[in-house]
Design a protein around this motif. Structure first.
Motif, PDB file in Angstrom:
ATOM      1  N   MET A 147      45.096  35.851  70.791  1.00  0.00           N
ATOM      2  CA  MET A 147      46.223  35.950  71.480  1.00  0.00           C
ATOM      3  C   MET A 147      46.162  37.101  72.527  1.00  0.00           C
ATOM      4  O   MET A 147      45.850  38.280  71.878  1.00  0.00           O
ATOM      5  CB  MET A 147      47.345  35.991  70.711  1.00  0.00           C
ATOM      6  CG  MET A 147      48.872  35.971  71.435  1.00  0.00           C
ATOM      7  SD  MET A 147      50.069  35.676  70.504  1.00  0.00           S
ATOM      8  CE  MET A 147      51.137  37.093  70.888  1.00  0.00           C
ATOM      9  N   THR A 148      46.429  37.047  73.762  1.00  0.00           N
ATOM     10  CA  THR A 148      46.692  38.273  74.678  1.00  0.00           C
ATOM     11  C   THR A 148      48.046  38.392  74.975  1.00  0.00           C
ATOM     12  O   THR A 148      48.679  37.762  75.200  1.00  0.00           O
ATOM     13  CB  THR A 148      45.767  37.701  76.025  1.00  0.00           C
ATOM     14  OG1 THR A 148      44.355  37.456  75.653  1.00  0.00           O
ATOM     15  CG2 THR A 148      45.780  39.092  76.804  1.00  0.00           C
ATOM     16  N   LEU A 149      48.262  39.882  74.930  1.00  0.00           N
ATOM     17  CA  LEU A 149      49.753  40.283  75.204  1.00  0.00           C
ATOM     18  C   LEU A 149      49.370  41.518  76.030  1.00  0.00           C
ATOM     19  O   LEU A 149      48.368  42.245  75.981  1.00  0.00           O
ATOM     20  CB  LEU A 149      50.199  40.751  73.946  1.00  0.00           C
ATOM     21  CG  LEU A 149      51.453  41.743  73.886  1.00  0.00           C
ATOM     22  CD1 LEU A 149      52.642  40.852  74.145  1.00  0.00           C
ATOM     23  CD2 LEU A 149      51.842  42.479  72.394  1.00  0.00           C
ATOM     24  N   ILE A 150      50.321  41.795  77.155  1.00  0.00           N
ATOM     25  CA  ILE A 150      50.265  42.622  77.838  1.00  0.00           C
ATOM     26  C   ILE A 150      51.867  43.104  77.781  1.00  0.00           C
ATOM     27  O   ILE A 150      52.687  42.529  77.933  1.00  0.00           O
ATOM     28  CB  ILE A 150      50.001  42.066  79.668  1.00  0.00           C
ATOM     29  CG1 ILE A 150      48.558  41.710  79.648  1.00  0.00           C
ATOM     30  CG2 ILE A 150      50.209  43.503  80.473  1.00  0.00           C
ATOM     31  CD1 ILE A 150      48.553  41.286  81.106  1.00  0.00           C
ATOM     32  N   ARG A 151      51.619  44.743  77.553  1.00  0.00           N
ATOM     33  CA  ARG A 151      53.030  45.291  77.434  1.00  0.00           C
ATOM     34  C   ARG A 151      52.757  46.861  77.846  1.00  0.00           C
ATOM     35  O   ARG A 151      51.927  47.313  77.987  1.00  0.00           O
ATOM     36  CB  ARG A 151      53.389  45.207  75.821  1.00  0.00           C
ATOM     37  CG  ARG A 151      52.725  46.114  74.961  1.00  0.00           C
ATOM     38  CD  ARG A 151      53.108  46.231  73.744  1.00  0.00           C
ATOM     39  NE  ARG A 151      52.373  46.900  72.668  1.00  0.00           N
ATOM     40  CZ  ARG A 151      52.333  48.336  72.491  1.00  0.00           C
ATOM     41  NH1 ARG A 151      52.864  48.978  73.296  1.00  0.00           N
ATOM     42  NH2 ARG A 151      51.512  48.589  71.581  1.00  0.00           N
ATOM     43  N   GLU A 152      53.959  47.290  78.153  1.00  0.00           N
ATOM     44  CA  GLU A 152      54.167  48.880  78.424  1.00  0.00           C
ATOM     45  C   GLU A 152      53.484  49.492  77.263  1.00  0.00           C
ATOM     46  O   GLU A 152      53.836  49.411  76.117  1.00  0.00           O
ATOM     47  CB  GLU A 152      55.599  49.175  78.975  1.00  0.00           C
ATOM     48  CG  GLU A 152      55.414  50.697  79.464  1.00  0.00           C
ATOM     49  CD  GLU A 152      56.977  50.811  80.120  1.00  0.00           C
ATOM     50  OE1 GLU A 152      57.072  52.092  80.424  1.00  0.00           O
ATOM     51  OE2 GLU A 152      57.748  49.878  80.016  1.00  0.00           O
ATOM     52  N   SER A 189      44.237  42.142  72.892  1.00  0.00           N
ATOM     53  CA  SER A 189      43.610  41.046  72.372  1.00  0.00           C
ATOM     54  C   SER A 189      43.562  40.961  70.929  1.00  0.00           C
ATOM     55  O   SER A 189      42.835  41.808  70.248  1.00  0.00           O
ATOM     56  CB  SER A 189      42.107  40.871  72.890  1.00  0.00           C
ATOM     57  OG  SER A 189      42.167  40.620  74.387  1.00  0.00           O
ATOM     58  N   GLY A 190      44.232  40.103  70.111  1.00  0.00           N
ATOM     59  CA  GLY A 190      43.947  40.078  68.700  1.00  0.00           C
ATOM     60  C   GLY A 190      44.383  41.361  68.019  1.00  0.00           C
ATOM     61  O   GLY A 190      43.952  41.769  67.089  1.00  0.00           O
ATOM     62  N   GLY A 191      45.398  42.016  68.841  1.00  0.00           N
ATOM     63  CA  GLY A 191      46.067  43.129  68.117  1.00  0.00           C
ATOM     64  C   GLY A 191      45.387  44.546  68.690  1.00  0.00           C
ATOM     65  O   GLY A 191      45.869  45.416  68.304  1.00  0.00           O
ATOM     66  N   ARG A 192      44.214  44.386  69.238  1.00  0.00           N
ATOM     67  CA  ARG A 192      43.343  45.521  69.739  1.00  0.00           C
ATOM     68  C   ARG A 192      43.533  45.624  71.259  1.00  0.00           C
ATOM     69  O   ARG A 192      43.481  44.695  71.909  1.00  0.00           O
ATOM     70  CB  ARG A 192      41.859  45.302  69.354  1.00  0.00           C
ATOM     71  CG  ARG A 192      41.064  46.437  69.910  1.00  0.00           C
ATOM     72  CD  ARG A 192      39.583  46.237  69.204  1.00  0.00           C
ATOM     73  NE  ARG A 192      38.969  45.092  70.245  1.00  0.00           N
ATOM     74  CZ  ARG A 192      37.856  44.848  70.236  1.00  0.00           C
ATOM     75  NH1 ARG A 192      36.882  45.379  69.463  1.00  0.00           N
ATOM     76  NH2 ARG A 192      37.282  43.862  70.809  1.00  0.00           N
ATOM     77  N   HIS A 200      41.211  39.636  85.588  1.00  0.00           N
ATOM     78  CA  HIS A 200      41.761  38.757  86.393  1.00  0.00           C
ATOM     79  C   HIS A 200      43.060  38.609  85.704  1.00  0.00           C
ATOM     80  O   HIS A 200      44.239  38.518  86.468  1.00  0.00           O
ATOM     81  CB  HIS A 200      41.180  37.364  86.356  1.00  0.00           C
ATOM     82  CG  HIS A 200      41.906  36.325  87.087  1.00  0.00           C
ATOM     83  ND1 HIS A 200      42.143  36.321  88.337  1.00  0.00           N
ATOM     84  CD2 HIS A 200      42.570  35.315  86.446  1.00  0.00           C
ATOM     85  CE1 HIS A 200      42.881  35.090  88.806  1.00  0.00           C
ATOM     86  NE2 HIS A 200      43.219  34.664  87.719  1.00  0.00           N
ATOM     87  N   LEU A 201      43.392  38.410  84.363  1.00  0.00           N
ATOM     88  CA  LEU A 201      44.618  38.348  83.777  1.00  0.00           C
ATOM     89  C   LEU A 201      45.570  39.528  83.943  1.00  0.00           C
ATOM     90  O   LEU A 201      46.701  39.436  84.404  1.00  0.00           O
ATOM     91  CB  LEU A 201      44.535  38.281  82.300  1.00  0.00           C
ATOM     92  CG  LEU A 201      44.124  37.027  81.510  1.00  0.00           C
ATOM     93  CD1 LEU A 201      43.856  37.063  80.403  1.00  0.00           C
ATOM     94  CD2 LEU A 201      45.290  35.786  82.118  1.00  0.00           C
ATOM     95  N   PHE A 202      44.978  40.712  83.787  1.00  0.00           N
ATOM     96  CA  PHE A 202      45.830  41.911  84.198  1.00  0.00           C
ATOM     97  C   PHE A 202      46.335  42.049  85.767  1.00  0.00           C
ATOM     98  O   PHE A 202      47.165  42.411  85.796  1.00  0.00           O
ATOM     99  CB  PHE A 202      44.890  43.192  83.843  1.00  0.00           C
ATOM    100  CG  PHE A 202      45.497  44.255  83.021  1.00  0.00           C
ATOM    101  CD1 PHE A 202      46.836  44.292  82.788  1.00  0.00           C
ATOM    102  CD2 PHE A 202      44.826  45.174  82.226  1.00  0.00           C
ATOM    103  CE1 PHE A 202      47.423  45.242  82.372  1.00  0.00           C
ATOM    104  CE2 PHE A 202      45.549  46.212  81.576  1.00  0.00           C
ATOM    105  CZ  PHE A 202      47.054  46.182  81.693  1.00  0.00           C
ATOM    106  N   VAL A 203      45.374  42.096  86.587  1.00  0.00           N
ATOM    107  CA  VAL A 203      45.245  41.835  87.894  1.00  0.00           C
ATOM    108  C   VAL A 203      46.825  41.026  88.165  1.00  0.00           C
ATOM    109  O   VAL A 203      47.594  41.384  89.285  1.00  0.00           O
ATOM    110  CB  VAL A 203      44.470  41.762  88.896  1.00  0.00           C
ATOM    111  CG1 VAL A 203      44.918  41.734  90.215  1.00  0.00           C
ATOM    112  CG2 VAL A 203      43.240  42.714  88.597  1.00  0.00           C
TER     113      VAL A 203
END
Length: 164
Positions: free
Chosen positions: A1-6, A63-66, A101-104
């Protein structure tokens, strides 16, 4: 699982330092220097061209908590209606998996939500792989900047733009 956060400058400092260790090849290319706690503090400082700390956003991609990537997005530069990616850094072992790509895409969405019209980035001439990445993401060169000292290195940078 991918997570983007501040990112939080206290709670996430160790994870950012670990990411710098995993991306030491880029740090050497950019500055000729290695990862350090001072570099972590510099990352969390407001962008030098930001009017206030509220005009910068430090985010991490997990990704996966890392923590596998970080980004520094500033608003109001080079023009008031623009956003500027001051840094997008991906761990060496995670490059080539689509995280950039996801981040951009995420940063473009954030910039649009803040009513930015253009997204900018500066790419080191010494990093042709990065330039190819940004071109694939829809960025086009708009300005070549004069040589600048970056740590122990001197770089020519190319400002690239993507209209939102």
């Amino acid at each position: 699982m991918t997570l983007i956060r501040e990112l939080d400058p206290v709670a996430d400092a160790a994870a950012v330092r670990h990411l710098f260790d995993r991306a030491a090849d880029y740090l050497d290319l950019e500055t000729g220097e290695g990862p350090s706690d001072a570099l972590v503090a510099d990352f969390f400082a407001p962008a030098p061209f930001a009017a206030s700390p509220a005009d910068t956003l430090k985010t991490g991609l997990f990704s996966g908590g890392r923590l596998d990537a970080i980004a520094d997005l500033a608003f109001g530069f080079p023009e008031p209606q623009d956003a500027f990616i001051g840094l997008l850094l991906i761990a060496a072992d995670r490059r080539g998996y689509g995280l950039g790509h996801l981040f951009v895409d995420h940063m473009a969405d954030v910039a649009r939500a803040r009513l930015a019209l253009c997204l900018f980035v500066a790419v080191l001439e010494a990093n042709p792989r990065a330039r190819a990445f940004w071109e694939r993401e829809g960025f086009v060169p708009v300005l070549t900047l004069p040589p600048a000292q970056m740590g122990q290195r001197v770089h020519i940078r190319h400002r690239m733009e993507r209209r939102l």
